[in-house]
Design a protein around this motif. Structure first.
Motif, short mmCIF file in Angstrom:
data_model
loop_
_atom_site.label_atom_id
_atom_site.label_comp_id
_atom_site.label_asym_id
_atom_site.label_seq_id
_atom_site.Cartn_x
_atom_site.Cartn_y
_atom_site.Cartn_z
N UNK A 279 0.82 -1.21 0.00
CA UNK A 279 0.00 0.00 0.00
C UNK A 279 0.86 1.26 0.00
N UNK A 280 1.94 1.26 0.80
CA UNK A 280 2.80 2.45 0.82
C UNK A 280 3.50 2.61 -0.53
N UNK A 281 3.91 1.49 -1.14
CA UNK A 281 4.54 1.56 -2.48
C UNK A 281 3.55 2.11 -3.50
N UNK A 282 2.28 1.68 -3.38
CA UNK A 282 1.25 2.17 -4.29
C UNK A 282 1.04 3.67 -4.13
N UNK A 283 1.02 4.12 -2.87
CA UNK A 283 0.85 5.55 -2.62
C UNK A 283 2.01 6.36 -3.17
#
Length: 299
Positions: free
Chosen positions: A236-240
């Motif tokens: 999720x952090x990579x996606x953000x």
């Protein structure tokens, strides 16, 4: 003759009183022993504690001290067995007794569970007040287990109420007690929630750092049950951060570890969202439609 009769009556009455007192004391001792047994079981075998509570005498038949402890343990067992607490009536019995008692630990636990109840009932101001009162009640007790849980749940409520900095302070305090407890699973639970707090606040590097610490720690556990969650949060952090290649790699690793639908639903959703942001609409549709709980075909 009359004197002898009177003496016999007095002896019989005294014997009956003594027997009644003995029976009462024995019953009281048995109830106290049962409550202590339940309290000892609560942390490692909450399901067994709950079963024993089902066979205890009605709370109305107990003395005030026993009523208070029974009420507290009953509520505690409900929370630990994921049974919804629909009323604060039992906790009110415990609160009324422990408010004026020198028993700081049981008072603190009672206030803590009242905070939990009001948080779950969406009465946030009351919940915050009771967390504060529980903290005050616990100042002179040495119980790292209690202080860890207090700060962990207090932090969660504060961050949900947009008191981000105060929430982070409570997570830091909870971490101190988790280290003292040397309980790896508690630390993993903490890093998951603490990292999520930074993630929803847009502090992606801080979130990444905590999730990675958690993943490293998870590698030391036997079942590694937290791996799939932490990998998904890292995704999720990579996606953000729009690092979609890394986001896909991480969510795929998470998917390889998940087993049942309750674990898979959020992972399918995350993968679908990543593919959607990459403009891969057919693939996004495939994964988003896997979650049949609230799938909107028009989306």
């Amino acid at each position: 003759m009359k004197n002898k009769t009177l003496i016999i009556i007095v002896i019989i009455a005294a014997t009956a009183a003594a027997l009644s007192l003995g029976i009462y004391q024995k019953r009281t001792h048995q109830i106290n022993a049962s409550l202590l047994q339940i309290e000892q079981l609560m942390y490692e075998r909450p399901d067994s504690a709950w079963k024993i509570l089902q066979h205890m005498p009605s709370i109305s038949q107990l003395r005030k001290e026993e009523q208070a402890l029974h009420a507290l343990l009953f509520t505690q067992a409900q929370y630990k067995n994921y049974i919804p607490v629909k009323s604060d009536s039992l906790l009110r019995i415990a609160e009324a007794y422990y408010r004026t008692s020198s028993d700081s630990l049981h008072k603190a636990w009672t206030l803590f569970y009242l905070a939990q109840y009001y948080r779950d009932s969406n009465e946030k101001e009351k919940a915050l007040s009771y967390f504060q009162q529980a903290n005050i009640a616990s100042r002179n007790i040495e119980n790292n287990q209690f202080k860890f849980l207090l700060n962990l749940h207090w932090a969660g409520l504060l961050t949900n109420e947009d008191a981000h900095e105060k929430g982070i302070e409570k997570y830091q305090t909870a971490n101190k007690y988790a280290i003292l407890l040397k309980d790896t699973l508690k630390q993993l639970n903490l890093y998951e929630k603490w990292g999520w707090c930074h993630l929803i606040n847009g502090e992606y590097d801080l979130a990444d750092s905590l999730f990675n610490v958690g993943l490293t720690l998870s590698a030391t556990t036997k079942d590694r049950i937290y791996d799939k969650y932490l990998l998904n949060y890292l995704s999720l952090t990579a996606r953000e951060k729009k690092d979609y290649k890394r986001a896909l790699e991480l969510v795929n690793r998470s998917l390889s570890l998940a087993k049942d639908s309750t674990e898979l639903y959020p992972l399918w959703g995350n993968k679908g969202e990543i593919l959607l942001e990459m403009n891969q609409y057919d693939s996004a549709h495939f994964y988003l439609s896997k979650d049949t709980r609230d799938y909107d075909p028009y989306f």
